[in-house]
Scaffold this active site. Structure first.
Site, PDB file in Angstrom:
ATOM      1  N   LYS C  78       0.829  -1.180   0.066  1.00  0.00           N
ATOM      2  CA  LYS C  78      -0.069   0.038  -0.010  1.00  0.00           C
ATOM      3  C   LYS C  78       0.837   1.184  -0.006  1.00  0.00           C
ATOM      4  O   LYS C  78       1.914   1.242   0.812  1.00  0.00           O
ATOM      5  CB  LYS C  78      -0.791   0.090   1.375  1.00  0.00           C
ATOM      6  CG  LYS C  78      -1.959   1.189   1.267  1.00  0.00           C
ATOM      7  CD  LYS C  78      -2.755   1.003   2.550  1.00  0.00           C
ATOM      8  CE  LYS C  78      -3.938   2.071   2.471  1.00  0.00           C
ATOM      9  NZ  LYS C  78      -4.871   1.919   3.564  1.00  0.00           N
ATOM     10  N   SER C 159      -9.791   2.109   2.341  1.00  0.00           N
ATOM     11  CA  SER C 159      -8.996   2.921   1.509  1.00  0.00           C
ATOM     12  C   SER C 159      -8.101   1.903   0.897  1.00  0.00           C
ATOM     13  O   SER C 159      -7.419   2.258  -0.100  1.00  0.00           O
ATOM     14  CB  SER C 159      -8.266   3.711   2.387  1.00  0.00           C
ATOM     15  OG  SER C 159      -7.726   3.127   3.540  1.00  0.00           O
ATOM     16  N   SER C 183     -10.418   0.172   6.519  1.00  0.00           N
ATOM     17  CA  SER C 183      -9.674   0.091   5.390  1.00  0.00           C
ATOM     18  C   SER C 183      -9.163  -1.231   4.893  1.00  0.00           C
ATOM     19  O   SER C 183      -8.545  -1.155   3.731  1.00  0.00           O
ATOM     20  CB  SER C 183      -8.838   1.294   5.373  1.00  0.00           C
ATOM     21  OG  SER C 183      -9.485   2.538   5.206  1.00  0.00           O
TER      22      SER C 183
END
Ligand SMILES: [Mg+2]
Ligand SMILES: [Zn+2]
Lengths: 483, 99, 494
Positions: C78, C159, C183
């Site tokens: 990420k 996210s 997320s």
């Protein structure tokens, strides 16, 4: 001594509170492992944490906690075994995180008090509101480029203790004496080196004026005053400014001001006047600072003798109160004085000689203690010669001049110049007899006025080139003249 | 409306975010909706409830006071949009601050 | 090649160790898969060269019979994790060109265990979002499509949407995520993956771009529960650089997957039955209860009375912390700078331009709730409510060992649906956010499909630092559901 200031409309009282920022004596920063040393190349003492790189996190320096607790104990203050770091949010280029990590609602040290000695010999008790730990900001350099400021983060994250007084001071003298006392306590316990020139200690002074008995007036905060002398001047000029302003019908605004020692005035720092809303909240990256009674006891046990206790001990030993306060307030003086005591020198004599003769000469020549060619051991060597009657106290002063000049030890000077005191009584007797024989008229006047013996002593000392033991001279003269 | 354009302008300044004038009004509407929605928290009885200060119940460990970091001005200034190579060393440059 | 892409982490690991396949071979397959799925926009930065180097190094270690728990496994990182020498953006314009001179602890742990970096995955800007539509680098498309309207672009959740999308589309074997309000778990649910958020303090936050410090936790997105256990074991661990990192040993999570949950007490929180919840979700939840019951668990009805206040509390605490955490993006030390006449103008221009709308909205909400006169009513009250929510859980643990809940209130939705109403968007996290507020471990496991063929997940929440029971229960659910559906837009089909 009246502390009220006379204005056109009557007398005014000045009310002062001081926030002292003291750099904790530590080798590394409050939340990172980068160094705190003074004077390094720009941004060379900056870690990724100090530069607030994305994702960087603070880890508290245990030494800062320990020194804050020790300082709290030395300020006779309440120690909070649970305290919390909070973020104080504002934007400034020398504040890389966009917030300062400080303590707000729950500081590590609560209320305390210290005693402050004033010049007239009186003392005042000044309340301490709190002491909290916080990180210092970096430095903006404005003079290296016409259109830019340069940012150096070497100081960013340096551990500070902010010591907040109660608004208990009523004169410029009290304010500077208070900061001086804080400084001597911190230096005594070693939690801060107290070096005001290098910024290890600086004071923000909150000043307001009022008519006696009235409510507190609106205050101005004079920021970052960095010497005791400037604190005094800053309070004086700021109080006068406020009185002038109020007496001419103006109103005070709460603001931050800067003291300009060159112009002898304070002026508004408009750049810091932006609406303050620091949005304090507990720093979620840090856990509360928690410790137990054993830790506090350990901190307490590590405290050396504090200035007040030391002063009392010196007075007890015969030192004048003024000298005792003076010596006990400063580590350099303590070092010299304790060395003299350890050499067996009488306390009063040591204190008097150190303050008036030794420091007197340094002051006159504008030499600092650190730069003097005579150290504590050398001074002890000189006074030891007086103590064992090798030289007289009078000769000692001349020898001291010599020592400060040449850096030679007292003994070498005394030997080289043949200054050893004459204690052989037959030699002294010969001189005494000679002086009496040479001055029959004076002998007559002595009979009428025995105080004239001083003249004879002087003559004998002169004849001995100052080397005769004055006690013996006195005694022999008395014998002969009275006999 | 609790959160009007003036408040949004003040908050935007505190947060140092340039908001175009024409965005102030819609933004005030959006923020006001959110603020009104979170205000339901007022219903919860929190008398004698301590605010959460640490998610995990643990004691903080303290760092030893030792120099273990720093000494790499190039690394900390290497990403600077206005890095300054001054004869004295590396600085960050910013528009002139007047004090 | 497609069978290479279908291997789970555990399977690939076995084949790598037995030298049946090489790390280079596996990595090349994934580099090709990234290219094949580039339209999904899962990656912000692809690092194929770095991947090849790392794979070669893995092969060298494997040849000597060495190698860590993730040796030769190609993963997506990420783009919230700082990676030394590789652009790190947090999907924000404001971090333009930022190349960290340091490696986050968690990513470092993964490299130390032999993992191979395929690239930095897309996300909502500063991890603020539940749909991965706020990225400066564009939205991520969910590789799953509706059977009824296959051309409608769906969101992968957020996210960690790029990570979820990549793992689901076979463009990464596994990926890291961070979970502040859901997320990891929410996008896992929307893409048919296993997403684990460990206990707060389990994984170091050092080097992860901070969103909300008291809520952020890193965790893995994987295709199976076993993969999750392997990867979490590598990511987790004490870090003296993070004051909130817990100094307790990391258990062998794989060993916890015994399949035996007889006697386990599973709590069903009645407050999670929310108004307007789709029937399919309700049915799936009931199905989950049944599966666990059949496996020998005891089902307990419990109450978490303050559940309804979790989202509003979150939307005070998270923006407040974010408003402060994001103050460092000021154009002075890294990233974007938009000049101005004065310093303040430079700040405002930089932050006005550099932050997208959602980030600006949250920073302003956070600034507002912390500002003078509002602190007590908002922030302080929210932190007190948080204490209440934690107490709810503590009470629940008196009568059960884990909780079973839905992971999300709906399946993946269209990129343009739910867009106009922020609160509607915030409701995506309604089941996950309580775990963040109380710091508890939670996992989302794919459990079924909705009527349009989209995946739906169930969530297991557990006691602090009891990831083992959470994983064990999740594995039982996984086994029972036999979830095997695959997204339409995955690599290796052509
Ligand atoms: Mg202050
Ligand atoms: Zn301060």
């Amino acid at each position: 001594m009246s502390k009220l200031i006379k204005g056109k409309t009557g007398e005014w009282e000045v009310v002062i509170g001081v926030e002292t920022h003291a750099q904790v004596s530590s080798v590394s920063k409050l939340f990172s492992g980068s160094p705190t040393a003074f004077g390094a190349a720009p941004n060379s003492q900056v870690s990724l944490v100090d530069a607030a790189m994305p994702g960087m996190l603070p880890v508290v320096n245990g030494e800062a906690v320990r020194q804050a607790v020790r300082t709290g104990l030395a300020l006779n203050a309440e120690i909070n075994k649970h305290s919390v770091f909070a973020r104080k949010n504002y934007f400034y280029p020398d504040l890389p995180q966009g917030y300062q990590i400080s303590q707000y609602e729950e500081p590590i040290v609560g209320e305390g008090e210290i005693e402050v000695e004033l010049e007239d010999g009186s003392t005042r008790t000044i309340g301490i509101e709190r002491l909290h730990m916080e990180q210092d900001a970096g430095k903006s350099v404005h003079d290296r480029h016409p259109g830019k400021s340069y940012i150096d983060l070497n100081r960013a994250g340096v551990p500070l203790m902010e010591i907040v007084s109660k608004p208990d001071m009523r004169s410029a003298e009290e304010a500077s004496a208070y900061v001086g006392k804080i400084r001597s306590i911190l230096r005594a316990i070693g939690s801060c080196d107290g070096n005001m020139q290098e910024g290890s200690m600086r004071a923000d002074i909150n000043i307001s004026v009022r008519k006696p008995g009235e409510e507190l007036g609106i205050r101005a905060e004079v920021k970052n005053v960095n010497s005791l002398r400037f604190i005094r001047q800053a309070v004086e000029v700021e109080a006068k400014r406020q009185i002038r302003l109020l007496e001419s019908g103006g109103t005070m605004v709460q603001e931050t001001r800067l003291f300009d020692p060159d112009k002898g005035e304070t002026r508004s720092m408009r750049s810091k006047e932006d609406a303050h809303d620091y949005r304090y909240f507990p720093d979620p990256d840090l856990l509360p600072v928690v410790f137990d009674d054993a830790f506090v006891a350990e901190c307490k046990a590590s405290l050396p003798e504090l200035p007040d206790t030391r002063k009392a001990r010196y007075v007890e030993a015969g030192v004048s109160a003024d000298n005792a306060t003076f010596i006990a307030g400063e580590q350099d003086h303590i070092h010299f004085f304790e060395t003299l005591l350890a050499a067996g020198i009488d306390a009063k004599q040591a204190a008097d000689f150190y303050t008036s003769e030794f420091l007197g000469r340094l002051n006159k020549a504008d030499i600092s203690i650190a730069d003097a060619k005579v150290n504590a051991e050398a001074l002890a060597g000189l006074l030891a010669l007086v103590k064992d009657n090798t030289i007289s106290g009078k000769i000692a002063k001349d020898v001291l001049d010599d020592m400060l000049e040449s850096g030679e030890p007292a003994k070498a000077i005394v030997e080289a110049k043949g200054l050893v005191q004459i204690t052989d009584s037959s030699a002294i007797e010969a001189l005494v007899d000679q002086v009496i024989a040479d001055n029959p008229n004076q002998v007559e006047s002595y009979k009428a006025n025995p105080k004239a013996i001083g003249w004879f002593v002087g003559q004998v000392m002169k004849a001995s080139q100052g080397k005769a033991n004055p006690g013996q001279v006195n005694q022999l003269l008395k014998q002969k003249l009275d006999g | 409306m609790a959160l009007d354009e003036g408040t949004v302008a003040r908050v935007a300044h505190l947060a140092r975010i340039r908001v175009k004038d024409e965005r102030l009004k819609p933004l005030a509407g959006e923020l006001d909706t959110i603020v009104n929605w979170v205000e339901q928290l007022g219903e919860v009885d929190t008398n004698n409830v301590a605010p959460m200060t640490s998610v995990v119940e643990m004691q903080a460990h303290w760092r030893q006071d030792a120099v273990s970091d720093g000494g790499y001005s190039d690394r900390v200034t290497g990403n600077a949009p206005d890095g300054v190579a001054d004869p004295e060393g590396a600085f960050y440059g910013v528009p002139k601050v007047v004090e | 090649m497609s069978d290479l892409l279908d291997l789970s982490l555990a399977e690939a690991s076995d084949k790598l160790r037995s030298r049946e396949i090489s790390a280079t071979e596996l990595t090349e397959a994934y580099i090709a898969a990234m290219a094949e799925t580039v339209d999904l926009n899962c990656y912000i930065t692809e690092t194929p060269e770095k991947a090849r180097e790392m794979a070669a190094a893995s092969d060298a270690r494997l040849a000597k019979g060495e190698g860590g728990a993730m040796e030769g496994i190609p993963i997506g990182m990420k783009d919230l994790f700082c990676t030394e020498g590789t652009l790190t953006t947090a999907a924000s314009h404001i971090l333009d060109g930022f190349v960290p001179p340091y490696e986050s602890t968690v990513s470092g742990n993964l490299w130390d265990a032999g993992a191979v970096l395929l690239g930095k995955t897309n996300l909502d800007e500063f991890a603020m979002g539940s749909a991965n539509i706020t990225s400066y680098y564009g939205a991520v498309r969910n590789p799953w499509t509706r059977q009824s309207e296959p051309d409608t672009e769906l969101v992968p959740g957020g996210s960690s949407g790029g990570s979820a999308g990549a793992v689901a589309a076979r463009a990464a074997l596994a990926a890291t995520g961070t979970d502040t309000g859901g997320s990891i778990r929410q996008p896992a649910s929307l893409t048919g993956l296993v997403g684990m958020k460990p206990t707060y303090g389990r994984c170091s936050r050092w080097g992860i771009v901070a969103f909300a410090s008291s809520l952020d936790q890193a965790g893995p997105l994987t295709r199976t529960v076993r993969d999750s256990a392997i990867m979490l074991g590598v990511m987790a661990g004490h870090d003296p650089k993070d004051s909130t990192s817990v100094d307790t040993p990391v258990p062998d999570y794989g060993a916890a997957l015994t399949g035996d949950i007889r006697g386990l007490k599973v709590g069903i929180p009645r407050e999670y039955r929310i108004d307007g919840m789709p029937e399919e979700i309700e049915a799936l939840w009931a199905q989950g209860v049944d599966w666990l019951k059949q496996a020998g668990a005891e089902i307990v009805d419990i109450s978490l009375p303050h559940t309804k206040y979790a989202l509003p509390a979150y939307y005070i605490v998270a923006p407040a912390e974010a408003s402060s955490n994001l103050a460092r993006y000021d154009g002075v030390r890294y990233g974007l700078r938009i000049d101005g006449e004065t310093l303040d103008e430079m700040y405002a221009n930089t932050r006005g331009e550099g932050f997208g709308d959602e980030v600006q909205r949250r920073v302003m909400i956070g600034t507002y709730v912390l500002s003078a006169g509002y602190y007590d009513a908002y922030y302080l009250q929210a932190q007190k409510v948080r204490t209440r929510i934690s107490e709810d859980f503590r009470n629940a643990w008196d009568s059960c060992d884990v909780l079973l809940t839905p992971a999300t209130p709906s399946a993946a939705f269209g990129v343009h649906e739910k867009f106009n109403d922020p609160i509607q968007m915030y409701l995506n996290d309604v089941f996950t956010v309580t775990g963040n507020l109380a710091g508890l471990p939670g996992i989302s496991v794919p459990a079924g499909l909705d009527k349009d063929g989209l995946p739906l997940g169930l969530q297991i929440l557990g006691r602090a630092f009891d990831e083992e029971t959470v994983l064990k229960t999740a594995a039982v659910l996984e086994e029972a559901s036999g979830f095997s559906a695959l997204p339409a837009l995955r690599a290796g089909r052509g």
